[in-house]
Structures are given as C-alpha cells and as structure tokens.
Design an enzyme around this catalytic site. Structure first.
Site, PDB file in Angstrom:
ATOM      1  N   ASP A   1       0.613  -1.337  -0.081  1.00  0.00           N
ATOM      2  CA  ASP A   1       0.102  -0.014   0.018  1.00  0.00           C
ATOM      3  C   ASP A   1       0.718   1.214  -0.117  1.00  0.00           C
ATOM      4  OD1 ASP A   1      -1.775  -2.013   0.149  1.00  0.00           O
ATOM      5  OD2 ASP A   1      -2.613  -1.280   2.190  1.00  0.00           O
TER       6      ASP A   1
ATOM      7  N   HIS B   1     -10.582   6.927   1.755  1.00  0.00           N
ATOM      8  CA  HIS B   1      -9.187   6.602   1.384  1.00  0.00           C
ATOM      9  C   HIS B   1      -9.299   5.936   0.164  1.00  0.00           C
ATOM     10  CE1 HIS B   1      -9.491   3.478   4.251  1.00  0.00           C
ATOM     11  NE2 HIS B   1      -8.630   3.056   3.717  1.00  0.00           N
TER      12      HIS B   1
ATOM     13  N   LYS C   1      -7.147  -4.987  -3.095  1.00  0.00           N
ATOM     14  CA  LYS C   1      -7.833  -5.419  -1.930  1.00  0.00           C
ATOM     15  C   LYS C   1      -8.634  -4.338  -1.397  1.00  0.00           C
ATOM     16  CE  LYS C   1      -3.942  -4.089   1.426  1.00  0.00           C
ATOM     17  NZ  LYS C   1      -4.603  -3.187   2.202  1.00  0.00           N
TER      18      LYS C   1
ATOM     19  N   CYS D   1      -1.825  -2.800   7.537  1.00  0.00           N
ATOM     20  CA  CYS D   1      -1.874  -3.613   6.430  1.00  0.00           C
ATOM     21  C   CYS D   1      -0.479  -4.293   6.259  1.00  0.00           C
ATOM     22  CB  CYS D   1      -2.068  -2.779   5.079  1.00  0.00           C
ATOM     23  SG  CYS D   1      -3.675  -2.165   5.292  1.00  0.00           S
TER      24      CYS D   1
HETATM   25  C1  VGL Z   1      -4.619   0.511   5.872  1.00  0.00           C
HETATM   26  C2  VGL Z   1      -6.215   1.411   7.305  1.00  0.00           C
HETATM   27  C3  VGL Z   1      -7.317   1.540   6.208  1.00  0.00           C
HETATM   28  C4  VGL Z   1      -3.174   0.412   5.608  1.00  0.00           C
HETATM   29  C5  VGL Z   1      -5.569   0.629   4.867  1.00  0.00           C
HETATM   30  O1  VGL Z   1      -2.903   0.261   4.388  1.00  0.00           O
HETATM   31  O2  VGL Z   1      -2.395   0.098   6.599  1.00  0.00           O
HETATM   32  N1  VGL Z   1      -5.073   1.072   7.022  1.00  0.00           N
HETATM   33  N2  VGL Z   1      -6.750   0.904   5.063  1.00  0.00           N
HETATM   34 ZN    ZN Z   2      -8.258   0.905   3.419  1.00  0.00          ZN
END
Ligand code: VGL
Ligand code: ZN
Length: 205
Positions: free
Chosen positions: A8, A81, A106, A151
């Site tokens: 991510d 987000h 995802k 994540c």
């Molecule tokens: C994430 C919160 C919500 C991450 C993704 O990538 O850690 N955290 N969505």
């Molecule tokens: Zn997320």
C-alpha cells in the site's frame, strides 16, 4: 526464491493524503533499494469503492476512529481513502514500478475491509497473492510499506501462517499510530509470531 511485497505505498497514505501516515514517504527509497536485491517484486493496493463500509462517512452519526461491528468483526472507521479511480489510490510517484510483476488490489468489496494483502479481514476470500507466490516458487518474503500497525502487520502474519519465511524491514514501514505505541506493539506482535524484524541496512548488506 525470495519476494519483496510492497504494501500500500499509495498517495493517500503519504503526507498530504487522506489517511496520511507520518513520514510515510520515507519508505519509498527503502522499497526502491530493496527491489534490486530480491528475485520477485509484487505490490498490494488498497482499492476501495466509494461506498466502502470502512469509511466513517458511510455511517450516519459515526466519527473517524470509532470502532463498529461489521459482519461480526471489529472495524475501525477511517476517512475516505484509496477510492478506485482517484489519485489517492495510485502508487507513490517516486516508487519504482518497472520490476513489480503483479499488483494485488484489496478492500474492493464494500462490505468487508482487507488489511492483509492475502485475505480479507474475515479470512473469507483470498486475493490470490498466496497462490501466486507459491506458483513462482517463493519460500521467503520480505515486507515493506504502509502501515506497520495495519496492512503491513496483517500481511506479515498471513505470510507467516501460509508457511513463508517472513521478514519485515522495520525502517521500510511507518505506522498510523492511533495510539503512540502502536508501531512498537505491532513489531512485538510480529516477533511473537515468528516474523523476523530487520533494518534495511541489515537486509541490504
Ligand atoms: C490501511 C487503514 C485502512 C493500511 C488501509 O494500508 O495500513 N490502514 N486501510
Ligand atoms: Zn483501506
């Protein structure tokens, strides 16, 4: 065979993004350097529809940071987000993508969040990452990206459980830190599960 998993590394998790992780852009150069030292590179991409139920805005009367029950699981509510089709969902501009063999989106189902790059939070559906790595003959994975306490942690725990020798590069990750100790707690939890925690310098030397 050793794979690097980039978790991510997207605009919305970088400073100025919708769910900005403090100093999140510091992971990019570590990710770029490590790519040159591993056999295979893959990336995960948080990729939500606008009606995703992890967004506080999609629950009347709820605030960012509230925890609700969603299909029987605790769910932290986040700002909107990584919405599909927006710049926030795209990878960091300076992240090298030429060596990324495959991208695993995802969090695409509006009803369930997916912190891990391998499964959704209920472990009900696989993203295909585990099978892909096994098909490629990967037995060791190295993980960097955002965020350490969500994540990255859940991707690492699933990787370990799937039988991969799993390493997280500490300085190649940054945490959301809803609580100030969350970074350290995530590292402890991963260590307890048998995941190796190293510095980029150790991994590159
Ligand atoms: C994430 C919160 C919500 C991450 C993704 O990538 O850690 N955290 N969505
Ligand atoms: Zn997320």
């Amino acid at each position: 065979m050793e794979a690097l998993i980039l978790v991510d590394i997207q605009h919305d998790f970088l400073p100025g993004g919708a769910l900005a992780v403090a100093d999140g852009d510091a992971v990019i150069s570590v990710a770029n350097q490590l790519q040159l030292h591993l056999d295979l590179v893959v990336a995960t991409q948080d990729f939500h529809p606008a009606n995703h139920l992890s967004f506080a805005a999609n629950h009347s009367g709820k605030q960012i940071g509230d925890v609700i029950q969603l299909n029987g699981l605790n769910q932290v509510l986040w700002p909107n987000h990584c919405v599909q089709g927006t710049a926030g969902a795209e990878f960091a501009d300076s992240l090298q993508m030429e060596r990324v063999a495959k991208i695993f989106p995802k969090g695409t189902d509006p009803e369930i969040d997916s912190y891990s790059g391998f499964y959704d939070n209920g472990h009900r559906k696989a993203t295909g990452l585990g099978d892909y790595l096994k098909e490629k003959g990967v037995n060791r994975v190295v993980i960097v990206g955002l965020a350490t306490d969500y994540c990255v942690k859940f991707t690492a725990l699933d990787a370990k459980e799937l039988g991969f020798d799993t390493t997280v590069v500490r300085d190649g990750t940054r945490a959301v830190n809803l609580q100030p100790q969350d970074f350290d707690k995530a590292l402890e939890e991963m260590t307890a599960a048998g995941i190796k925690i190293v510095s980029a310098e150790e991994k590159l030397s």
